[in-house]
Design a protein around this motif. Structure first.
Motif, PDB file in Angstrom:
ATOM      1  N   LYS A   1       0.840  -1.203   0.000  1.00  0.00           N
ATOM      2  CA  LYS A   1       0.000   0.000   0.000  1.00  0.00           C
ATOM      3  C   LYS A   1       0.871   1.247   0.000  1.00  0.00           C
ATOM      4  N   TRP A   2       0.295   2.348  -0.419  1.00  0.00           N
ATOM      5  CA  TRP A   2       0.914   3.648  -0.211  1.00  0.00           C
ATOM      6  C   TRP A   2       0.844   3.942   1.277  1.00  0.00           C
ATOM      7  N   LYS A   3       1.790   4.739   1.765  1.00  0.00           N
ATOM      8  CA  LYS A   3       1.784   5.144   3.175  1.00  0.00           C
ATOM      9  C   LYS A   3       1.938   6.658   3.272  1.00  0.00           C
ATOM     10  N   LEU A   4       1.094   7.251   4.069  1.00  0.00           N
ATOM     11  CA  LEU A   4       1.245   8.651   4.464  1.00  0.00           C
ATOM     12  C   LEU A   4       1.775   8.606   5.886  1.00  0.00           C
ATOM     13  N   VAL A   5       2.986   9.091   6.073  1.00  0.00           N
ATOM     14  CA  VAL A   5       3.606   9.125   7.397  1.00  0.00           C
ATOM     15  C   VAL A   5       3.810  10.593   7.747  1.00  0.00           C
ATOM     16  N   PHE A   6       3.125  11.031   8.803  1.00  0.00           N
ATOM     17  CA  PHE A   6       3.301  12.421   9.221  1.00  0.00           C
ATOM     18  C   PHE A   6       3.758  12.462  10.672  1.00  0.00           C
ATOM     19  N   PHE A   7       4.654  13.390  10.938  1.00  0.00           N
ATOM     20  CA  PHE A   7       5.237  13.569  12.267  1.00  0.00           C
ATOM     21  C   PHE A   7       4.690  14.847  12.892  1.00  0.00           C
ATOM     22  N   TRP A   8       4.501  14.816  14.201  1.00  0.00           N
ATOM     23  CA  TRP A   8       4.188  16.033  14.951  1.00  0.00           C
ATOM     24  C   TRP A   8       5.138  16.113  16.134  1.00  0.00           C
ATOM     25  N   PRO A   9       5.364  17.323  16.665  1.00  0.00           N
ATOM     26  CA  PRO A   9       6.390  17.506  17.710  1.00  0.00           C
ATOM     27  C   PRO A   9       6.063  16.864  19.055  1.00  0.00           C
ATOM     28  N   LYS A  10       4.913  17.203  19.644  1.00  0.00           N
ATOM     29  CA  LYS A  10       4.625  16.773  21.013  1.00  0.00           C
ATOM     30  C   LYS A  10       3.132  16.595  21.216  1.00  0.00           C
ATOM     31  N   ASP A  11       2.791  15.637  22.043  1.00  0.00           N
ATOM     32  CA  ASP A  11       1.414  15.484  22.494  1.00  0.00           C
ATOM     33  C   ASP A  11       1.109  16.603  23.499  1.00  0.00           C
ATOM     34  N   PHE A  12      -0.165  16.816  23.756  1.00  0.00           N
ATOM     35  CA  PHE A  12      -0.634  17.816  24.710  1.00  0.00           C
ATOM     36  C   PHE A  12      -0.171  19.225  24.345  1.00  0.00           C
TER      37      PHE A  12
ATOM     38  N   ALA B   1      10.330  15.745  16.827  1.00  0.00           N
ATOM     39  CA  ALA B   1      10.134  15.684  15.381  1.00  0.00           C
ATOM     40  C   ALA B   1       9.571  17.000  14.865  1.00  0.00           C
ATOM     41  N   LEU B   2      10.049  17.403  13.707  1.00  0.00           N
ATOM     42  CA  LEU B   2       9.456  18.548  13.009  1.00  0.00           C
ATOM     43  C   LEU B   2       8.123  18.114  12.410  1.00  0.00           C
ATOM     44  N   ARG B   3       7.351  19.062  11.912  1.00  0.00           N
ATOM     45  CA  ARG B   3       6.079  18.753  11.258  1.00  0.00           C
ATOM     46  C   ARG B   3       6.358  18.275   9.832  1.00  0.00           C
ATOM     47  N   ALA B   4       6.808  17.044   9.714  1.00  0.00           N
ATOM     48  CA  ALA B   4       7.200  16.482   8.427  1.00  0.00           C
ATOM     49  C   ALA B   4       6.121  15.547   7.904  1.00  0.00           C
ATOM     50  N   THR B   5       6.011  15.491   6.591  1.00  0.00           N
ATOM     51  CA  THR B   5       5.020  14.660   5.915  1.00  0.00           C
ATOM     52  C   THR B   5       5.686  13.927   4.765  1.00  0.00           C
ATOM     53  N   PHE B   6       5.432  12.619   4.685  1.00  0.00           N
ATOM     54  CA  PHE B   6       5.986  11.805   3.606  1.00  0.00           C
ATOM     55  C   PHE B   6       4.882  10.973   2.973  1.00  0.00           C
ATOM     56  N   LEU B   7       4.846  10.945   1.642  1.00  0.00           N
ATOM     57  CA  LEU B   7       4.046   9.972   0.909  1.00  0.00           C
ATOM     58  C   LEU B   7       5.025   8.956   0.353  1.00  0.00           C
ATOM     59  N   VAL B   8       4.783   7.691   0.691  1.00  0.00           N
ATOM     60  CA  VAL B   8       5.687   6.612   0.325  1.00  0.00           C
ATOM     61  C   VAL B   8       4.918   5.631  -0.556  1.00  0.00           C
ATOM     62  N   ASP B   9       5.478   5.312  -1.725  1.00  0.00           N
ATOM     63  CA  ASP B   9       4.770   4.423  -2.647  1.00  0.00           C
ATOM     64  C   ASP B   9       4.864   2.967  -2.183  1.00  0.00           C
ATOM     65  N   PRO B  10       4.127   2.056  -2.824  1.00  0.00           N
ATOM     66  CA  PRO B  10       4.125   0.655  -2.380  1.00  0.00           C
ATOM     67  C   PRO B  10       5.491  -0.029  -2.416  1.00  0.00           C
ATOM     68  N   ASP B  11       6.446   0.542  -3.138  1.00  0.00           N
ATOM     69  CA  ASP B  11       7.793  -0.007  -3.172  1.00  0.00           C
ATOM     70  C   ASP B  11       8.699   0.595  -2.102  1.00  0.00           C
ATOM     71  N   GLY B  12       8.137   1.451  -1.236  1.00  0.00           N
ATOM     72  CA  GLY B  12       8.909   2.051  -0.151  1.00  0.00           C
ATOM     73  C   GLY B  12       9.720   3.270  -0.555  1.00  0.00           C
ATOM     74  N   ILE B  13       9.395   3.865  -1.693  1.00  0.00           N
ATOM     75  CA  ILE B  13      10.121   5.028  -2.194  1.00  0.00           C
ATOM     76  C   ILE B  13       9.363   6.311  -1.837  1.00  0.00           C
ATOM     77  N   VAL B  14      10.085   7.291  -1.319  1.00  0.00           N
ATOM     78  CA  VAL B  14       9.479   8.587  -0.986  1.00  0.00           C
ATOM     79  C   VAL B  14       9.117   9.302  -2.280  1.00  0.00           C
ATOM     80  N   ARG B  15       7.845   9.673  -2.403  1.00  0.00           N
ATOM     81  CA  ARG B  15       7.371  10.365  -3.597  1.00  0.00           C
ATOM     82  C   ARG B  15       6.958  11.809  -3.308  1.00  0.00           C
ATOM     83  N   PHE B  16       6.813  12.149  -2.017  1.00  0.00           N
ATOM     84  CA  PHE B  16       6.476  13.509  -1.587  1.00  0.00           C
ATOM     85  C   PHE B  16       7.057  13.679  -0.205  1.00  0.00           C
ATOM     86  N   ALA B  17       7.671  14.843   0.035  1.00  0.00           N
ATOM     87  CA  ALA B  17       8.234  15.152   1.352  1.00  0.00           C
ATOM     88  C   ALA B  17       8.070  16.641   1.601  1.00  0.00           C
ATOM     89  N   SER B  18       7.615  16.973   2.794  1.00  0.00           N
ATOM     90  CA  SER B  18       7.529  18.387   3.171  1.00  0.00           C
ATOM     91  C   SER B  18       7.736  18.502   4.670  1.00  0.00           C
TER      92      SER B  18
END
Length: 184
Positions: A40-51, A126-143
């Motif tokens: 599957k494609w994966k959207l992996v997004f990071f946020w800095p801190k809870d609360f 973690a910074l507010r980073a966003t990655f779209l990763v294709d089914p082969d595990g390759i980053v196709r979008f990063a911000s």
């Protein structure tokens, strides 16, 4: 920071499950790895801190679009450097997160954040980073956004649509609109 064409790193993290299961103390936790949801494609997004203040607005906005991402064969993983216990406590005590449909991954050793190159050198989160990763595990979008500025999850969905079209997509293109055609 990882960029387009890079292989997304291997990982294995404990997560608070999305949905009602994520609120039950006896079944709230699961392990998620780069092999989970293989193919599957994966959207992996990071946020800095809870609360904190900006983070839940983004997490909820990504979760509201989780069905739209699923329709595009894409899973959504949210990640921060907080522990799974902090994630669970936040879900239990934050009205907007209580019914969260997506898992919250705990990168407490900061291994994934470091491997992705998104660990803040000054804050240690973690910074507010966003990655779209294709089914082969390759980053196709990063911000990445500054710690104080939230993202636009609808824009990430728009980019996913464009990537999955395998066509030339102009600025502000949306699914269903015309693609660019080179002159013959």
């Amino acid at each position: 920071m990882l960029t387009i064409g890079d292989t997304f790193p291997s990982f294995k993290l404990t997560a608070v499950k999305g949905g009602a299961e994520g609120l039950k103390l006896d079944s709230a936790f699961t392990e998620i790895s780069n092999a989970t949801d293989a193919g599957k494609w994966k959207l992996v997004f990071f946020w800095p801190k809870d609360f904190t203040f900006v983070c839940p607005t983004e997490i909820v906005a990504f979760a509201k679009l989780a069905g739209d991402f699923a329709d595009r064969d894409t899973v959504v993983y949210g990640v921060s450097t907080d522990s799974e216990f902090v994630h669970l406590n936040w879900r239990l005590h934050h009205d907007d997160l209580r019914n969260l449909s997506i898992p919250m991954l705990a990168d407490i050793k900061r291994e994934l954040s470091t491997a992705c190159g998104v660990l803040s050198k000054t804050e240690g989160v973690a910074l507010r980073a966003t990655f779209l990763v294709d089914p082969d595990g390759i980053v196709r979008f990063a911000s990445v956004n500054d710690l104080s500025v939230g993202r636009n999850p609808a824009e990430v969905l728009r980019v996913l649509d464009a990537l999955q079209s395998d066509e030339l997509c102009p600025c502000n293109w949306n699914k269903g609109e015309e693609f660019l055609r080179p002159a013959a």
